[in-house]
Scaffold this active site. Structure first.
Site, PDB file in Angstrom:
ATOM      1  N   SER A   1       1.044  -0.918   0.269  1.00  0.00           N
ATOM      2  CA  SER A   1       0.436  -0.054   0.255  1.00  0.00           C
ATOM      3  C   SER A   1       0.643   1.228   0.389  1.00  0.00           C
ATOM      4  O   SER A   1       1.971   1.197   0.905  1.00  0.00           O
ATOM      5  CB  SER A   1      -1.064  -0.279   1.373  1.00  0.00           C
ATOM      6  OG  SER A   1      -1.747   1.243   1.389  1.00  0.00           O
ATOM      7  N   SER A   2       0.180   1.823  -0.980  1.00  0.00           N
ATOM      8  CA  SER A   2       2.037   2.795  -1.120  1.00  0.00           C
ATOM      9  C   SER A   2       1.090   4.378   0.042  1.00  0.00           C
ATOM     10  O   SER A   2       0.329   3.898   1.166  1.00  0.00           O
ATOM     11  CB  SER A   2       1.471   4.185  -2.488  1.00  0.00           C
ATOM     12  OG  SER A   2       1.689   2.847  -3.302  1.00  0.00           O
ATOM     13  N   ALA A   3       2.686   5.301   0.278  1.00  0.00           N
ATOM     14  CA  ALA A   3       2.312   6.107   1.555  1.00  0.00           C
ATOM     15  C   ALA A   3       0.592   6.999   0.901  1.00  0.00           C
ATOM     16  O   ALA A   3       0.882   7.778  -0.500  1.00  0.00           O
ATOM     17  CB  ALA A   3       3.908   7.134   1.160  1.00  0.00           C
TER      18      ALA A   3
ATOM     19  N   MET B   1      -0.875   8.597  -3.297  1.00  0.00           N
ATOM     20  CA  MET B   1      -1.828   8.691  -3.539  1.00  0.00           C
ATOM     21  C   MET B   1      -2.199  10.134  -3.926  1.00  0.00           C
ATOM     22  O   MET B   1      -2.826  10.092  -4.835  1.00  0.00           O
ATOM     23  CB  MET B   1      -2.682   7.749  -2.678  1.00  0.00           C
ATOM     24  CG  MET B   1      -2.090   6.188  -2.476  1.00  0.00           C
ATOM     25  SD  MET B   1      -3.252   5.377  -1.280  1.00  0.00           S
ATOM     26  CE  MET B   1      -2.305   4.010  -0.780  1.00  0.00           C
TER      27      MET B   1
ATOM     28  N   PHE C   1       7.936   3.011  -6.475  1.00  0.00           N
ATOM     29  CA  PHE C   1       7.136   1.906  -6.592  1.00  0.00           C
ATOM     30  C   PHE C   1       7.028   0.308  -6.847  1.00  0.00           C
ATOM     31  O   PHE C   1       8.596  -0.221  -7.966  1.00  0.00           O
ATOM     32  CB  PHE C   1       6.228   2.476  -7.676  1.00  0.00           C
ATOM     33  CG  PHE C   1       5.002   2.968  -7.099  1.00  0.00           C
ATOM     34  CD1 PHE C   1       3.841   2.294  -7.094  1.00  0.00           C
ATOM     35  CD2 PHE C   1       5.507   4.140  -7.182  1.00  0.00           C
ATOM     36  CE1 PHE C   1       3.029   3.173  -6.859  1.00  0.00           C
ATOM     37  CE2 PHE C   1       4.030   5.222  -6.682  1.00  0.00           C
ATOM     38  CZ  PHE C   1       3.587   4.621  -6.466  1.00  0.00           C
TER      39      PHE C   1
END
Length: 326
Positions: free
Chosen positions: A42-44, A48, A188
């Site tokens: 889950s990206s920071a 996002m 990523f």
């Protein structure tokens, strides 16, 4: 990499989820034994938000997301555009199932498709926006073909030397092409279909199957993660990967490889910059020329570069689409 379970350490788990940190949610493509290679996350939240800002989305826009992950980003897209307007594609069956359940439970019943994100999802086309949540080396023209004219496609793009990526926003044109510029560096994971491949070199080394020369210089900044030189040279030397090994005397040997041709090169700066090369490509010579080009061009950073996608491929350019770099 130590696992963190909500049932065991609920406070630490909640603290991490509330932070502005990227969270690894899968390793080794879901292998059951304890793995070491992150393969889903889950990206920071700040990243996002930045990507949603660059997408410039609004209510009613149709959005395709490539890489569902936890479903967090899909939920934010759904909050803005409406769940009925968001489709998300996830290649991993277990990850897709988990995200689908989480999104439904949270009240964001977006369409989650289990499949190869490189082919997009033509059943829902055309899309006003497409966002890719994994690093991309080769941009799929299917994304362009499934976009509305004037639509935007946003992704982290990176070469095999710069796999983490730099954000790239493409605008789709009436002739079926798309182009745009790079902005900020991000970190990523690479699309599974495009993970860098390295060349086995030890057998060639043991046989003495290589050419020997001396490096004119050792460009340290090319091998510095996240450097402008690394981005530029990697964009020029597509398909070239790197790595390094620690020698018994404490020195390092730096390696380049090109999987498609079986070419590799190795240089040890501490050993009079001795260069060994194998295969049809002289990779170290190519790297030195690319580095010289970058210096002569004024040491450009990613924001001076852009990329154009057509039905036959892609090309990276410097300053203008009329100035492709190689």
């Amino acid at each position: 990499m130590a696992p963190l379970h909500r049932e065991v350490e609920p406070e630490r788990w909640a603290q991490l989820c509330d932070s502005d940190e990227a969270i690894v949610t899968q390793v080794d493509d879901g292998a059951r034994d304890r793995g070491v290679q992150p393969t889903s996350s889950s990206s920071a939240p700040s990243v996002m938000r930045e990507m949603i800002r660059l997408l410039d989305i609004g209510p009613g826009m149709r959005v395709l997301e490539i890489g569902t992950g936890t479903g967090y980003n899909a939920a934010m897209l759904a909050e803005i555009c409406g769940p009925e307007n968001v489709t998300s594609v996830e290649v991993d069956v277990e990850v897709a199932d988990h995200a689908r359940r989480a999104l439904d439970k949270a009240g964001f019943p977006v369409t989650v498709v289990t499949g190869d994100g490189m082919v997009g999802h033509p059943d829902g086309a055309p899309y006003d926006r497409i966002v890719v949540t994994a690093s991309v080396r080769d941009v799929s023209h299917a994304w362009v073909a499934q976009s509305a004219v004037g639509g935007r496609i946003l992704m982290p793009w990176g070469s095999d030397l710069y796999p983490g990526g730099v954000l790239l926003t493409l605008t789709v044109h009436p002739d079926g092409t798309a182009d745009g510029r790079f902005t900020r560096a991000v970190a990523f994971m690479r699309l599974r279909e495009q993970r860098p491949a390295h060349v086995p070199w030890r057998d060639d080394m043991n046989r003495g199957d290589y050419r020997q020369s001396t490096a004119e210089r050792f460009p340290d900044e090319i091998f510095a993660p996240g450097s402008d030189a690394r981005f530029a040279v990697g964009a020029r030397l597509q398909g070239v990967t790197d790595g390094k090994t620690l020698n018994p005397d404490g020195s390092h040997t730096y390696r380049l490889s090109h999987h498609a041709t079986g070419s590799w090169a190795a240089v040890t700066p501490a050993a009079d910059q001795l260069v060994l090369q194998h295969g049809p490509r002289d990779l170290w010579d190519e790297l030195e020329r690319a580095y010289g080009w970058w210096l002569d061009s004024g040491r450009p950073g990613p924001s001076r570069f852009g990329l154009t996608v057509t039905s036959v491929g892609q090309r990276v350019w410097l300053d203008s689409p009329t100035n492709p770099i190689g």
